[in-house]
Design a protein around this motif. Structure first.
Motif, PDB file in Angstrom:
ATOM      1  N   ARG A   1       0.830  -1.194   0.000  1.00  0.00           N
ATOM      2  CA  ARG A   1       0.000   0.000   0.000  1.00  0.00           C
ATOM      3  C   ARG A   1       0.874   1.257   0.000  1.00  0.00           C
ATOM      4  NH1 ARG A   1      -5.044   0.583   3.853  1.00  0.00           N
ATOM      5  NH2 ARG A   1      -4.519  -1.602   3.925  1.00  0.00           N
TER       6      ARG A   1
ATOM      7  N   ARG B   1       2.204   1.761  -3.541  1.00  0.00           N
ATOM      8  CA  ARG B   1       1.147   2.277  -4.416  1.00  0.00           C
ATOM      9  C   ARG B   1       0.866   3.748  -4.117  1.00  0.00           C
ATOM     10  NH1 ARG B   1      -2.809  -0.698  -2.763  1.00  0.00           N
ATOM     11  NH2 ARG B   1      -1.888  -2.560  -3.649  1.00  0.00           N
ATOM     12  N   THR B   2       0.782   4.095  -2.840  1.00  0.00           N
ATOM     13  CA  THR B   2       0.514   5.477  -2.450  1.00  0.00           C
ATOM     14  C   THR B   2       1.654   6.396  -2.875  1.00  0.00           C
ATOM     15  OG1 THR B   2      -0.758   4.692  -0.558  1.00  0.00           O
ATOM     16  CG2 THR B   2      -0.038   6.983  -0.497  1.00  0.00           C
TER      17      THR B   2
END
Length: 130
Positions: free
Chosen positions: A5, A8-9
């Motif tokens: 995550r 991706r962020t």
């Protein structure tokens, strides 16, 4: 391989920065029509701005693919933005609001890129020492 995550962020945030730099290039094109003091300098600055946007977009794509050079480049970009923010906060024509608007997002992206690097290091297979 699935990305974390944080990765991706970080990729999304760096991509948003690339779009922001492209918007700055668009503003420079508009200012060319308004009559720049030095046309050759304005065009050179526009070319460098577009090249910067392409580089930042490449960093975002590399981060999304889990490539370390993208994270390294993104860290450098964030440090440069923070340096510009410090310059905006000091001097004769200081503008603390602009400095804050530059530094806070850069610090957030910096943290996300570092977290993405941490996750990438955690996902690497351990090689036993011989």
């Amino acid at each position: 391989m699935p990305v974390s995550r944080a990765t991706r962020t970080a990729a999304i945030l760096v991509g948003v920065e690339a779009v922001g730099v492209l918007a700055l290039a668009a503003l420079q094109v508009v200012s060319l029509g308004a009559g720049a003091a030095s046309l050759s300098s304005a065009i050179a600055l526009l070319v460098l701005t577009v090249a910067g946007a392409v580089a930042v977009a490449a960093f975002a794509r590399a981060i999304a693919r889990g490539q370390s050079w993208g994270r390294s480049g993104a860290v450098v970009v964030q440090l440069l933005i923070i340096a510009v923010a410090i310059g905006a906060a000091t001097g004769e024509y200081a503008h603390p609001g602009m400095a804050f608007a530059l530094a806070v997002p850069a610090a957030i992206v910096f943290v996300m890129v570092i977290l993405a690097a941490r996750d990438a290091g955690r996902d690497q297979p351990r090689v036993p020492e011989s």
